[in-house]
Design an enzyme around this catalytic site. Structure first.
Site, PDB file in Angstrom:
ATOM      1  CD  GLN A 181     -25.970   4.643 -15.836  1.00 34.79           C
ATOM      2  OE1 GLN A 181     -26.611   3.642 -16.945  1.00 34.79           O
ATOM      3  NE2 GLN A 181     -26.402   4.388 -14.495  1.00 34.79           N
ATOM      4  CB  SER A 201     -19.329   7.073 -13.582  1.00 30.93           C
ATOM      5  OG  SER A 201     -18.298   6.055 -12.701  1.00 30.93           O
ATOM      6  CB  ALA A 202     -14.060   4.927 -15.830  1.00 33.21           C
ATOM      7  CB  CYS A 328     -38.182  -7.965  -1.239  1.00 31.21           C
ATOM      8  SG  CYS A 328     -40.071  -7.747  -0.758  1.00 31.21           S
TER       9      CYS A 328
HETATM   10  C1  LIG Z   1     -26.029   8.532 -12.428  1.00 30.11           C
HETATM   11  C2  LIG Z   1     -25.801   7.888 -11.502  1.00 30.11           C
HETATM   12  N1  LIG Z   1     -24.507   9.367 -11.079  1.00 30.11           N
HETATM   13  C3  LIG Z   1     -23.483   9.003 -10.172  1.00 30.11           C
HETATM   14  C4  LIG Z   1     -22.901   7.358  -9.910  1.00 30.11           C
HETATM   15  C5  LIG Z   1     -21.614   7.318  -9.097  1.00 30.11           C
HETATM   16  O1  LIG Z   1     -20.885   6.852 -10.091  1.00 30.11           O
HETATM   17  P1  LIG Z   1     -19.168   6.464  -9.620  1.00 30.11           P
HETATM   18  O2  LIG Z   1     -20.391   5.001  -9.017  1.00 30.11           O
HETATM   19  O3  LIG Z   1     -18.483   6.166 -10.672  1.00 30.11           O
HETATM   20  O4  LIG Z   1     -19.195   6.863  -8.132  1.00 30.11           O
HETATM   21  C6  LIG Z   1     -23.691   7.405 -10.910  1.00 30.11           C
HETATM   22  C7  LIG Z   1     -23.539   5.316 -10.665  1.00 30.11           C
HETATM   23  O5  LIG Z   1     -24.213   4.652  -9.457  1.00 30.11           O
HETATM   24  C8  LIG Z   1     -24.970   7.453 -11.860  1.00 30.11           C
HETATM   25  O6  LIG Z   1     -25.556   5.981 -12.007  1.00 30.11           O
HETATM   26  S1  FES Z   2     -38.536  -8.835   2.225  1.00 30.71           S
HETATM   27 FE1  FES Z   2     -40.215  -8.240   1.420  1.00 30.71          FE
HETATM   28  S2  FES Z   2     -41.757 -10.188   1.368  1.00 30.71           S
HETATM   29 FE2  FES Z   2     -39.319 -10.435   1.802  1.00 30.71          FE
END
Ligand SMILES: Cc1ncc(COP(=O)(O)O)c(C=O)c1O
Ligand code: FES
Lengths: 415, 127
Positions: A181, A201-202, A328
Protein backbone atom coordinates in the site's frame (compact mmCIF):
# COMPACT_ATOMS: atom_id res chain seq x y z
CA UNK A 1 -25.40 4.97 -18.49
CA UNK A 2 -24.72 6.26 -15.04
CA UNK A 3 -21.14 7.24 -14.43
CA UNK A 4 -19.52 5.56 -11.47
CA UNK A 5 -16.82 7.12 -9.34
CA UNK A 6 -14.04 4.79 -8.22
CA UNK A 7 -12.71 5.55 -4.75
CA UNK A 8 -11.50 2.13 -3.67
CA UNK A 9 -7.87 2.39 -4.72
CA UNK A 10 -6.59 0.31 -1.80
CA UNK A 11 -8.43 -2.69 -3.24
CA UNK A 12 -6.96 -2.22 -6.68
CA UNK A 13 -6.13 0.53 -9.15
CA UNK A 14 -6.85 0.93 -12.83
CA UNK A 15 -3.87 0.39 -15.13
CA UNK A 16 -2.25 3.66 -16.12
CA UNK A 17 -2.52 4.15 -19.91
CA UNK A 18 1.27 4.61 -20.07
CA UNK A 19 1.71 1.25 -18.38
CA UNK A 20 -0.70 -0.39 -20.78
CA UNK A 21 1.15 1.08 -23.76
CA UNK A 22 4.46 -0.23 -22.45
CA UNK A 23 3.05 -3.73 -22.02
CA UNK A 24 1.33 -4.04 -25.38
CA UNK A 25 4.26 -5.20 -27.57
CA UNK A 26 5.01 -8.07 -25.19
CA UNK A 27 1.85 -10.00 -25.95
CA UNK A 28 2.03 -10.53 -29.70
CA UNK A 29 5.25 -9.13 -31.15
CA UNK A 30 7.90 -9.62 -28.49
CA UNK A 31 6.24 -12.64 -26.95
CA UNK A 32 9.42 -14.62 -26.32
CA UNK A 33 10.34 -16.61 -23.26
CA UNK A 34 12.89 -14.62 -21.27
CA UNK A 35 14.69 -17.88 -20.53
CA UNK A 36 15.26 -18.68 -24.24
CA UNK A 37 18.91 -17.83 -24.63
CA UNK A 38 19.35 -18.98 -28.21
CA UNK A 39 17.27 -16.56 -30.28
CA UNK A 40 16.20 -12.98 -30.66
CA UNK A 41 12.69 -13.57 -29.27
CA UNK A 42 14.15 -14.68 -25.98
CA UNK A 43 16.76 -11.89 -25.95
CA UNK A 44 14.14 -9.20 -26.43
CA UNK A 45 12.03 -10.58 -23.60
CA UNK A 46 15.09 -10.87 -21.37
CA UNK A 47 16.09 -7.30 -22.16
CA UNK A 48 12.60 -6.05 -21.22
CA UNK A 49 12.75 -7.97 -17.94
CA UNK A 50 16.20 -6.53 -17.22
CA UNK A 51 14.91 -2.98 -17.69
CA UNK A 52 11.89 -3.65 -15.48
CA UNK A 53 14.14 -5.04 -12.73
CA UNK A 54 16.15 -1.83 -12.85
CA UNK A 55 13.04 0.32 -12.70
CA UNK A 56 11.70 -1.53 -9.67
CA UNK A 57 15.06 -1.54 -7.91
CA UNK A 58 15.43 2.20 -8.43
CA UNK A 59 12.11 2.94 -6.73
CA UNK A 60 13.17 1.18 -3.52
CA UNK A 61 16.94 1.85 -3.72
CA UNK A 62 17.87 -1.79 -4.26
CA UNK A 63 20.01 -3.61 -6.85
CA UNK A 64 18.25 -5.19 -9.87
CA UNK A 65 19.46 -8.67 -8.94
CA UNK A 66 17.65 -8.40 -5.62
CA UNK A 67 14.21 -8.38 -7.30
CA UNK A 68 12.37 -11.72 -7.53
CA UNK A 69 9.21 -11.75 -9.64
CA UNK A 70 6.09 -13.41 -8.24
CA UNK A 71 2.38 -13.62 -9.07
CA UNK A 72 1.56 -10.84 -6.61
CA UNK A 73 2.03 -9.77 -3.05
CA UNK A 74 0.15 -12.74 -1.61
CA UNK A 75 2.84 -14.96 -3.07
CA UNK A 76 5.61 -12.54 -2.07
CA UNK A 77 4.42 -12.59 1.55
CA UNK A 78 4.17 -16.38 1.53
CA UNK A 79 7.61 -16.76 -0.01
CA UNK A 80 9.27 -14.32 2.36
CA UNK A 81 7.79 -15.79 5.53
CA UNK A 82 7.77 -19.49 4.71
CA UNK A 83 11.03 -19.23 2.80
CA UNK A 84 12.86 -17.61 5.72
CA UNK A 85 11.32 -19.99 8.27
CA UNK A 86 12.58 -22.97 6.27
CA UNK A 87 16.01 -21.52 5.48
CA UNK A 88 16.76 -20.41 9.04
CA UNK A 89 15.24 -23.35 10.89
CA UNK A 90 18.53 -24.19 12.65
CA UNK A 91 18.87 -20.63 13.86
CA UNK A 92 15.40 -20.39 15.35
CA UNK A 93 11.67 -20.75 14.92
CA UNK A 94 10.15 -17.57 16.32
CA UNK A 95 8.46 -14.94 14.16
CA UNK A 96 7.11 -11.56 15.22
CA UNK A 97 4.26 -9.94 13.34
CA UNK A 98 1.31 -7.75 14.17
CA UNK A 99 -2.45 -8.24 14.54
CA UNK A 100 -3.42 -5.87 11.74
CA UNK A 101 -1.34 -7.47 8.99
CA UNK A 102 -2.88 -8.59 5.71
CA UNK A 103 -4.25 -12.14 5.66
CA UNK A 104 -1.41 -13.19 3.34
CA UNK A 105 0.98 -12.57 6.24
CA UNK A 106 -1.27 -13.73 9.09
CA UNK A 107 -2.28 -16.96 7.42
CA UNK A 108 1.30 -17.72 6.39
CA UNK A 109 2.26 -17.34 10.05
CA UNK A 110 -0.67 -19.51 11.16
CA UNK A 111 0.45 -22.21 8.75
CA UNK A 112 3.96 -22.12 10.21
CA UNK A 113 2.52 -22.45 13.72
CA UNK A 114 1.20 -25.86 12.69
CA UNK A 115 4.73 -26.75 11.60
CA UNK A 116 6.58 -25.99 14.81
CA UNK A 117 7.08 -22.22 14.64
CA UNK A 118 5.95 -19.88 17.35
CA UNK A 119 4.52 -16.52 16.37
CA UNK A 120 4.01 -13.33 18.36
CA UNK A 121 1.14 -11.17 17.09
CA UNK A 122 1.92 -7.72 18.45
CA UNK A 123 -1.05 -5.56 19.41
CA UNK A 124 -1.39 -2.05 18.01
CA UNK A 125 -2.29 1.18 19.77
CA UNK A 126 -5.50 3.14 19.22
CA UNK A 127 -3.64 4.83 16.34
CA UNK A 128 -2.97 1.48 14.65
CA UNK A 129 0.82 1.47 15.11
CA UNK A 130 3.01 -1.11 16.77
CA UNK A 131 5.03 0.09 19.72
CA UNK A 132 8.79 -0.41 19.10
CA UNK A 133 9.30 -1.06 22.81
CA UNK A 134 6.83 -3.96 22.68
CA UNK A 135 8.59 -5.27 19.61
CA UNK A 136 11.93 -5.18 21.41
CA UNK A 137 10.43 -6.97 24.40
CA UNK A 138 9.02 -9.74 22.20
CA UNK A 139 12.42 -10.69 20.75
CA UNK A 140 13.96 -13.95 21.97
CA UNK A 141 17.14 -15.77 21.02
CA UNK A 142 14.97 -17.95 18.77
CA UNK A 143 13.57 -15.01 16.75
CA UNK A 144 14.46 -15.22 13.06
CA UNK A 145 12.01 -12.83 11.40
CA UNK A 146 10.06 -9.66 12.03
CA UNK A 147 7.27 -9.13 9.50
CA UNK A 148 5.44 -5.82 9.79
CA UNK A 149 3.68 -4.03 6.95
CA UNK A 150 4.69 -0.55 5.81
CA UNK A 151 1.16 0.84 5.75
CA UNK A 152 -2.13 -0.84 6.55
CA UNK A 153 -4.58 -1.46 3.73
CA UNK A 154 -7.72 -0.59 5.70
CA UNK A 155 -6.70 2.48 7.68
CA UNK A 156 -3.57 3.62 5.83
CA UNK A 157 -1.61 3.83 9.07
CA UNK A 158 2.15 3.85 8.58
CA UNK A 159 4.20 1.88 11.11
CA UNK A 160 7.50 3.18 12.55
CA UNK A 161 9.44 1.33 9.87
CA UNK A 162 12.88 2.90 10.40
CA UNK A 163 12.77 2.05 14.11
CA UNK A 164 11.67 -1.50 13.39
CA UNK A 165 14.50 -1.88 10.86
CA UNK A 166 16.97 -0.58 13.42
CA UNK A 167 15.78 -2.99 16.11
CA UNK A 168 15.95 -5.92 13.67
CA UNK A 169 19.50 -4.98 12.71
CA UNK A 170 20.65 -4.64 16.33
CA UNK A 171 19.47 -8.19 17.01
CA UNK A 172 20.58 -9.72 13.73
CA UNK A 173 16.98 -10.59 12.84
CA UNK A 174 15.61 -10.36 9.30
CA UNK A 175 12.94 -7.73 8.61
CA UNK A 176 10.23 -8.42 6.01
CA UNK A 177 7.93 -5.57 5.11
CA UNK A 178 4.71 -5.83 3.08
CA UNK A 179 4.90 -2.46 1.32
CA UNK A 180 2.02 -3.02 -1.09
CA UNK A 181 0.00 0.00 0.00
CA UNK A 182 2.91 2.35 0.61
CA UNK A 183 4.87 1.96 -2.62
CA UNK A 184 4.43 4.88 -4.91
CA UNK A 185 2.74 6.92 -2.19
CA UNK A 186 5.57 7.48 0.28
CA UNK A 187 9.34 7.12 -0.16
CA UNK A 188 10.51 3.62 0.56
CA UNK A 189 14.27 3.11 0.71
CA UNK A 190 15.27 -0.40 1.77
CA UNK A 191 18.80 0.75 2.65
CA UNK A 192 17.80 3.68 4.81
CA UNK A 193 15.00 1.71 6.50
CA UNK A 194 16.92 -1.51 7.09
CA UNK A 195 14.46 -3.73 5.21
CA UNK A 196 15.70 -7.20 4.17
CA UNK A 197 12.64 -8.45 2.28
CA UNK A 198 9.89 -6.31 0.75
CA UNK A 199 6.62 -7.33 -0.91
CA UNK A 200 5.38 -5.47 -3.97
CA UNK A 201 2.13 -5.76 -5.95
CA UNK A 202 1.62 -4.10 -9.34
CA UNK A 203 -2.15 -3.72 -9.23
CA UNK A 204 -2.07 -1.33 -6.28
CA UNK A 205 0.21 1.05 -8.15
CA UNK A 206 -1.52 1.36 -11.53
CA UNK A 207 0.03 -1.79 -12.94
CA UNK A 208 -1.69 -5.01 -13.98
CA UNK A 209 -3.09 -7.71 -11.68
CA UNK A 210 -1.30 -11.00 -11.19
CA UNK A 211 2.25 -9.70 -11.03
CA UNK A 212 4.33 -8.72 -8.04
CA UNK A 213 7.82 -8.93 -6.68
CA UNK A 214 9.80 -9.70 -3.59
CA UNK A 215 12.92 -7.73 -2.82
CA UNK A 216 15.46 -10.10 -1.26
CA UNK A 217 18.60 -8.49 0.15
CA UNK A 218 21.86 -9.91 -1.23
CA UNK A 219 24.40 -7.95 0.71
CA UNK A 220 24.76 -7.35 4.44
CA UNK A 221 23.22 -9.77 5.03
CA UNK A 222 22.71 -12.12 2.14
CA UNK A 223 19.21 -13.45 2.76
CA UNK A 224 18.56 -17.13 2.07
CA UNK A 225 15.15 -18.45 1.09
CA UNK A 226 13.81 -21.94 0.55
CA UNK A 227 11.49 -21.70 -2.46
CA UNK A 228 7.83 -22.59 -2.15
CA UNK A 229 7.48 -23.33 -5.88
CA UNK A 230 9.88 -25.84 -7.40
CA UNK A 231 10.72 -26.14 -11.08
CA UNK A 232 13.06 -24.70 -13.65
CA UNK A 233 15.10 -22.66 -11.22
CA UNK A 234 14.16 -19.19 -12.43
CA UNK A 235 14.80 -16.11 -10.32
CA UNK A 236 18.00 -17.40 -8.70
CA UNK A 237 16.15 -20.59 -7.82
CA UNK A 238 13.83 -18.75 -5.47
CA UNK A 239 10.79 -18.76 -7.74
CA UNK A 240 10.47 -21.13 -10.65
CA UNK A 241 8.08 -20.51 -13.51
CA UNK A 242 8.28 -18.81 -16.91
CA UNK A 243 8.36 -15.09 -16.38
CA UNK A 244 5.19 -13.08 -17.04
CA UNK A 245 6.97 -10.67 -19.37
CA UNK A 246 4.10 -8.26 -20.15
CA UNK A 247 3.21 -8.13 -16.47
CA UNK A 248 6.81 -7.52 -15.49
CA UNK A 249 7.14 -4.74 -18.06
CA UNK A 250 3.96 -3.22 -16.63
CA UNK A 251 5.23 -3.42 -13.06
CA UNK A 252 8.50 -1.81 -14.11
CA UNK A 253 6.79 1.02 -15.91
CA UNK A 254 4.38 1.52 -13.01
CA UNK A 255 7.35 1.85 -10.64
CA UNK A 256 9.03 4.31 -12.95
CA UNK A 257 5.98 6.56 -13.11
CA UNK A 258 5.55 6.39 -9.34
CA UNK A 259 9.16 7.34 -8.76
CA UNK A 260 8.89 10.36 -11.02
CA UNK A 261 5.47 11.57 -9.97
CA UNK A 262 5.13 10.46 -6.37
CA UNK A 263 5.99 13.74 -4.69
CA UNK A 264 3.46 15.77 -6.66
CA UNK A 265 0.81 13.10 -6.73
CA UNK A 266 0.95 12.40 -3.01
CA UNK A 267 0.70 16.10 -2.21
CA UNK A 268 -2.33 16.41 -4.47
CA UNK A 269 -4.03 13.34 -2.99
CA UNK A 270 -3.32 14.41 0.59
CA UNK A 271 -4.93 17.79 -0.13
CA UNK A 272 -8.01 16.10 -1.62
CA UNK A 273 -8.19 13.63 1.23
CA UNK A 274 -7.98 16.41 3.79
CA UNK A 275 -10.68 18.32 1.97
CA UNK A 276 -12.97 15.29 2.09
CA UNK A 277 -12.21 14.66 5.75
CA UNK A 278 -12.74 18.28 6.74
CA UNK A 279 -15.99 18.54 4.85
CA UNK A 280 -17.39 15.43 6.50
CA UNK A 281 -16.23 16.51 9.95
CA UNK A 282 -17.71 19.98 9.68
CA UNK A 283 -21.04 18.88 8.19
CA UNK A 284 -21.70 15.86 10.40
CA UNK A 285 -21.52 15.22 14.14
CA UNK A 286 -20.16 12.01 15.64
CA UNK A 287 -17.84 10.99 12.84
CA UNK A 288 -14.45 9.58 13.73
CA UNK A 289 -11.23 9.00 11.79
CA UNK A 290 -9.90 5.45 12.28
CA UNK A 291 -6.17 5.00 12.65
CA UNK A 292 -3.40 7.54 12.94
CA UNK A 293 -4.10 10.95 11.47
CA UNK A 294 -0.44 11.92 11.49
CA UNK A 295 1.18 8.71 10.24
CA UNK A 296 -1.10 7.94 7.34
CA UNK A 297 -0.97 7.29 3.61
CA UNK A 298 -1.86 10.44 1.68
CA UNK A 299 -4.70 8.74 -0.19
CA UNK A 300 -6.48 7.00 2.66
CA UNK A 301 -9.45 8.10 4.73
CA UNK A 302 -11.17 5.59 6.99
CA UNK A 303 -14.03 7.03 9.01
CA UNK A 304 -16.85 5.77 11.18
CA UNK A 305 -20.26 7.41 10.96
CA UNK A 306 -21.97 6.63 14.26
CA UNK A 307 -25.51 5.16 14.23
CA UNK A 308 -25.48 4.09 10.58
CA UNK A 309 -24.30 0.77 9.22
CA UNK A 310 -21.59 0.63 6.55
CA UNK A 311 -23.28 -1.47 3.93
CA UNK A 312 -26.33 0.76 3.93
CA UNK A 313 -24.01 3.74 3.56
CA UNK A 314 -22.43 2.14 0.50
CA UNK A 315 -25.85 1.39 -0.92
CA UNK A 316 -26.72 5.04 -0.44
CA UNK A 317 -23.53 6.01 -2.25
CA UNK A 318 -24.90 4.09 -5.19
CA UNK A 319 -22.64 5.60 -7.85
CA UNK A 320 -19.47 5.65 -5.75
CA UNK A 321 -17.22 2.65 -5.11
CA UNK A 322 -15.79 2.59 -1.57
CA UNK A 323 -15.49 -0.16 1.02
CA UNK A 324 -16.54 -0.80 4.60
CA UNK A 325 -15.39 -2.74 7.66
CA UNK A 326 -18.97 -3.65 8.51
CA UNK A 327 -19.92 -7.26 9.15
CA UNK A 328 -22.82 -7.01 6.73
CA UNK A 329 -20.37 -6.67 3.85
CA UNK A 330 -18.08 -9.52 4.81
CA UNK A 331 -18.57 -13.13 3.89
CA UNK A 332 -17.90 -14.17 7.47
CA UNK A 333 -20.35 -11.63 8.92
CA UNK A 334 -17.65 -10.41 11.27
CA UNK A 335 -16.61 -6.75 11.42
CA UNK A 336 -13.08 -5.77 10.40
CA UNK A 337 -10.37 -7.41 12.51
CA UNK A 338 -8.15 -4.43 11.85
CA UNK A 339 -10.58 -1.95 13.39
CA UNK A 340 -11.20 -4.35 16.29
CA UNK A 341 -7.45 -4.57 16.93
CA UNK A 342 -7.32 -0.77 17.25
CA UNK A 343 -9.98 -0.97 19.91
CA UNK A 344 -12.63 0.70 17.75
CA UNK A 345 -15.95 -0.20 19.42
CA UNK A 346 -17.77 -2.89 17.42
CA UNK A 347 -20.70 -0.68 16.54
CA UNK A 348 -18.32 1.89 15.09
CA UNK A 349 -16.53 -0.83 13.13
CA UNK A 350 -19.89 -1.63 11.54
CA UNK A 351 -20.21 2.07 10.69
CA UNK A 352 -16.88 2.47 8.92
CA UNK A 353 -16.19 3.53 5.37
CA UNK A 354 -12.81 3.53 3.64
CA UNK A 355 -12.27 6.11 0.94
CA UNK A 356 -9.22 5.23 -1.16
CA UNK A 357 -8.21 8.07 -3.45
CA UNK A 358 -6.14 7.47 -6.53
CA UNK A 359 -4.28 9.00 -9.42
CA UNK A 360 -7.39 9.42 -11.52
CA UNK A 361 -9.72 10.99 -8.96
CA UNK A 362 -10.50 14.66 -9.55
CA UNK A 363 -11.36 17.43 -7.14
CA UNK A 364 -14.86 17.56 -8.64
CA UNK A 365 -15.32 13.88 -7.74
CA UNK A 366 -14.18 14.48 -4.19
CA UNK A 367 -16.61 17.39 -3.84
CA UNK A 368 -19.43 15.27 -5.21
CA UNK A 369 -18.68 12.37 -2.86
CA UNK A 370 -18.36 14.67 0.16
CA UNK A 371 -21.76 16.24 -0.43
CA UNK A 372 -23.43 12.99 -1.30
CA UNK A 373 -22.01 11.30 1.79
CA UNK A 374 -23.40 13.97 4.08
CA UNK A 375 -26.84 13.55 2.53
CA UNK A 376 -26.75 9.77 2.84
CA UNK A 377 -25.59 9.82 6.46
CA UNK A 378 -28.31 12.30 7.40
CA UNK A 379 -31.00 10.32 5.64
CA UNK A 380 -29.93 7.03 7.21
CA UNK A 381 -29.65 8.58 10.64
CA UNK A 382 -33.27 9.65 10.36
CA UNK A 383 -33.98 5.96 9.81
CA UNK A 384 -31.76 4.76 12.63
CA UNK A 385 -33.27 3.70 15.95
CA UNK A 386 -29.86 4.22 17.55
CA UNK A 387 -29.67 7.83 16.44
CA UNK A 388 -33.12 8.44 17.85
CA UNK A 389 -32.17 6.88 21.19
CA UNK A 390 -28.94 8.83 21.34
CA UNK A 391 -30.77 12.08 20.61
CA UNK A 392 -33.22 11.24 23.40
CA UNK A 393 -30.25 10.97 25.72
CA UNK A 394 -30.18 7.18 26.04
CA UNK A 395 -26.71 5.85 26.73
CA UNK A 396 -26.54 3.01 24.20
CA UNK A 397 -23.88 1.17 26.13
CA UNK A 398 -26.27 0.68 29.07
CA UNK A 399 -29.13 -0.73 26.98
CA UNK A 400 -29.86 -4.43 27.44
CA UNK A 401 -29.93 -5.77 23.89
CA UNK A 402 -31.44 -9.09 24.94
CA UNK A 403 -30.91 -12.35 23.11
CA UNK A 404 -29.29 -10.78 20.13
CA UNK A 405 -26.64 -9.02 22.17
CA UNK A 406 -23.08 -9.64 22.54
CA UNK A 407 -23.73 -11.79 25.54
CA UNK A 408 -23.37 -14.68 23.15
CA UNK A 409 -19.67 -14.11 22.87
CA UNK A 410 -19.59 -11.17 20.56
CA UNK A 411 -20.43 -13.23 17.54
CA UNK A 412 -22.23 -11.12 14.98
CA UNK A 413 -25.51 -12.07 13.40
CA UNK A 414 -26.27 -14.91 15.71
CA UNK A 415 -29.94 -14.95 14.81
CA UNK B 1 -26.20 -8.37 -5.41
CA UNK B 2 -29.40 -6.47 -4.58
CA UNK B 3 -32.75 -7.06 -6.20
CA UNK B 4 -34.60 -4.11 -7.67
CA UNK B 5 -37.18 -4.46 -4.88
CA UNK B 6 -34.53 -4.06 -2.19
CA UNK B 7 -33.07 -1.08 -4.02
CA UNK B 8 -36.46 0.59 -4.37
CA UNK B 9 -37.42 0.09 -0.74
CA UNK B 10 -33.99 1.28 0.35
CA UNK B 11 -34.28 4.45 -1.71
CA UNK B 12 -37.94 5.08 -0.87
CA UNK B 13 -38.75 3.23 2.32
CA UNK B 14 -42.35 3.23 3.52
CA UNK B 15 -43.37 3.94 7.10
CA UNK B 16 -40.08 5.21 8.49
CA UNK B 17 -40.49 6.80 11.88
CA UNK B 18 -41.74 6.13 15.35
CA UNK B 19 -44.89 6.43 17.45
CA UNK B 20 -44.88 7.70 21.01
CA UNK B 21 -44.14 4.59 23.06
CA UNK B 22 -46.21 5.87 25.97
CA UNK B 23 -49.51 5.45 24.12
CA UNK B 24 -51.42 2.30 25.17
CA UNK B 25 -52.49 1.22 21.69
CA UNK B 26 -48.86 1.11 20.51
CA UNK B 27 -46.64 -1.97 20.60
CA UNK B 28 -42.87 -1.66 20.15
CA UNK B 29 -40.40 -4.39 19.23
CA UNK B 30 -36.66 -3.76 19.25
CA UNK B 31 -34.41 -6.60 18.14
CA UNK B 32 -30.76 -7.04 17.27
CA UNK B 33 -27.87 -5.17 18.82
CA UNK B 34 -25.41 -2.50 17.75
CA UNK B 35 -22.57 -4.94 18.33
CA UNK B 36 -24.03 -7.32 15.76
CA UNK B 37 -24.42 -4.49 13.31
CA UNK B 38 -28.18 -4.56 13.15
CA UNK B 39 -30.96 -3.11 15.27
CA UNK B 40 -34.54 -3.03 14.11
CA UNK B 41 -37.34 -1.16 15.81
CA UNK B 42 -40.86 -1.90 14.65
CA UNK B 43 -44.03 -0.40 16.05
CA UNK B 44 -47.70 -1.17 15.53
CA UNK B 45 -50.76 0.95 16.26
CA UNK B 46 -53.77 -1.23 17.03
CA UNK B 47 -57.37 -0.02 16.90
CA UNK B 48 -60.37 -0.97 19.08
CA UNK B 49 -61.23 -3.89 16.79
CA UNK B 50 -57.78 -5.37 17.31
CA UNK B 51 -56.64 -4.50 13.81
CA UNK B 52 -53.23 -3.06 13.05
CA UNK B 53 -54.06 0.34 11.73
CA UNK B 54 -50.57 1.65 11.14
CA UNK B 55 -46.95 0.60 11.53
CA UNK B 56 -43.56 2.31 11.68
CA UNK B 57 -39.95 1.19 11.65
CA UNK B 58 -36.41 2.36 12.12
CA UNK B 59 -33.41 0.22 11.23
CA UNK B 60 -29.68 0.29 11.83
CA UNK B 61 -28.48 -2.32 9.37
CA UNK B 62 -27.85 -3.13 5.76
CA UNK B 63 -30.14 -2.28 2.87
CA UNK B 64 -31.78 -5.71 3.04
CA UNK B 65 -32.67 -5.15 6.69
CA UNK B 66 -34.13 -1.74 5.89
CA UNK B 67 -36.14 -3.18 3.01
CA UNK B 68 -37.34 -6.13 5.15
CA UNK B 69 -38.57 -3.80 7.86
CA UNK B 70 -40.27 -1.52 5.38
CA UNK B 71 -42.02 -4.45 3.71
CA UNK B 72 -43.08 -5.85 7.08
CA UNK B 73 -44.74 -2.58 8.06
CA UNK B 74 -46.65 -2.57 4.77
CA UNK B 75 -47.82 -6.13 5.24
CA UNK B 76 -48.89 -5.50 8.84
CA UNK B 77 -51.39 -2.80 8.04
CA UNK B 78 -54.98 -4.05 8.11
CA UNK B 79 -54.09 -7.38 9.74
CA UNK B 80 -55.30 -8.74 13.06
CA UNK B 81 -52.65 -9.66 15.59
CA UNK B 82 -53.13 -13.34 14.86
CA UNK B 83 -52.74 -12.77 11.16
CA UNK B 84 -49.67 -10.65 11.80
CA UNK B 85 -48.05 -13.45 13.79
CA UNK B 86 -48.29 -15.65 10.72
CA UNK B 87 -45.95 -13.45 8.67
CA UNK B 88 -42.82 -15.54 8.17
CA UNK B 89 -39.35 -14.33 7.38
CA UNK B 90 -39.20 -16.71 4.44
CA UNK B 91 -42.05 -14.84 2.74
CA UNK B 92 -40.22 -11.56 3.23
CA UNK B 93 -36.99 -13.05 1.92
CA UNK B 94 -38.80 -14.44 -1.10
CA UNK B 95 -40.61 -11.23 -1.91
CA UNK B 96 -37.35 -9.26 -1.72
CA UNK B 97 -35.31 -11.98 -3.46
CA UNK B 98 -32.75 -11.94 -0.67
CA UNK B 99 -29.62 -14.04 -1.27
CA UNK B 100 -28.92 -16.70 1.41
CA UNK B 101 -26.39 -14.53 3.25
CA UNK B 102 -29.10 -11.86 3.72
CA UNK B 103 -31.88 -14.13 4.92
CA UNK B 104 -31.11 -13.32 8.54
CA UNK B 105 -32.08 -9.69 7.83
CA UNK B 106 -35.62 -10.92 7.19
CA UNK B 107 -35.46 -12.97 10.40
CA UNK B 108 -34.93 -9.72 12.23
CA UNK B 109 -38.15 -8.39 10.73
CA UNK B 110 -40.11 -11.44 11.85
CA UNK B 111 -38.62 -11.14 15.33
CA UNK B 112 -39.47 -7.45 15.44
CA UNK B 113 -43.10 -8.15 14.51
CA UNK B 114 -43.31 -10.70 17.32
CA UNK B 115 -41.67 -8.28 19.72
CA UNK B 116 -44.10 -5.51 18.84
CA UNK B 117 -47.14 -7.75 19.30
CA UNK B 118 -45.89 -9.13 22.62
CA UNK B 119 -45.23 -5.62 23.83
CA UNK B 120 -48.71 -4.51 22.80
CA UNK B 121 -50.33 -7.48 24.54
CA UNK B 122 -48.31 -6.89 27.68
CA UNK B 123 -49.47 -3.28 27.77
CA UNK B 124 -53.08 -4.36 27.34
CA UNK B 125 -52.69 -7.03 29.94
CA UNK B 126 -53.71 -9.69 27.45
CA UNK B 127 -50.32 -11.20 26.88
C1 LIG C 1 -1.21 -5.01 2.41
C2 LIG C 1 -1.49 -6.01 1.34
N1 LIG C 1 -0.73 -7.11 1.23
C3 LIG C 1 -0.95 -8.03 0.29
C4 LIG C 1 -1.97 -7.90 -0.63
C5 LIG C 1 -2.17 -8.97 -1.66
O1 LIG C 1 -1.68 -8.56 -2.89
P1 LIG C 1 -1.99 -9.36 -4.24
O2 LIG C 1 -3.40 -8.99 -4.59
O3 LIG C 1 -1.01 -8.85 -5.22
O4 LIG C 1 -1.83 -10.81 -3.97
C6 LIG C 1 -2.79 -6.77 -0.55
C7 LIG C 1 -3.91 -6.59 -1.49
O5 LIG C 1 -5.03 -6.98 -1.22
C8 LIG C 1 -2.55 -5.81 0.45
O6 LIG C 1 -3.32 -4.73 0.57
S1 FES D 1 -26.41 -8.23 6.76
FE1 FES D 1 -26.21 -7.18 8.63
S2 FES D 1 -28.17 -6.25 8.79
FE2 FES D 1 -28.35 -7.27 6.90
Amino acid sequence: MKKFIYMDNHATTPVDPRVFEAMKPYFMEDFGNAASRTHVFGWRAAEAVKIAREQIARLINAEPDEIIFTSGATESDNLAIKGVAAAYAEKGNHIITCQTEHKAVLDSCKRLETQGCTVTYLPVGRDGRVDPAQLRAAITDRTILITIMFANNEIGTIHPIAEIGQIAKEHGILFHCDAVQALGKVPCDVQALGIDLLSISAHKMYGPKGIGALYVRRRKPRVKLVPIIDGGGHERGMRSGTLNVPGIVGLGKACDICREEMALESARLAALRDKLQNYLMTHLDEVYVNGSIEHRLPNCLNMSFAYVEGESLMMGLDDVAVSSGSACTSATLEPSYVLRALGVPVELAHSSIRFGLGRFNTEAEVDYVAEKMVGVVKRLREMSPLYEMAKRGVDLSTVDWGDHGHAQGGHGHSH
Amino acid sequence: MYSQKVMDLFQNPKNVGSFDEGTPNIGTGVVGSPACGDVMQLQIKVNEQGIIEDARFKTFGCGSAIASASLATEWLKGKTLDEALKIKNIEIAKELELPPIKVHCSVLAEDAIRGAIEDYQKRRGTG
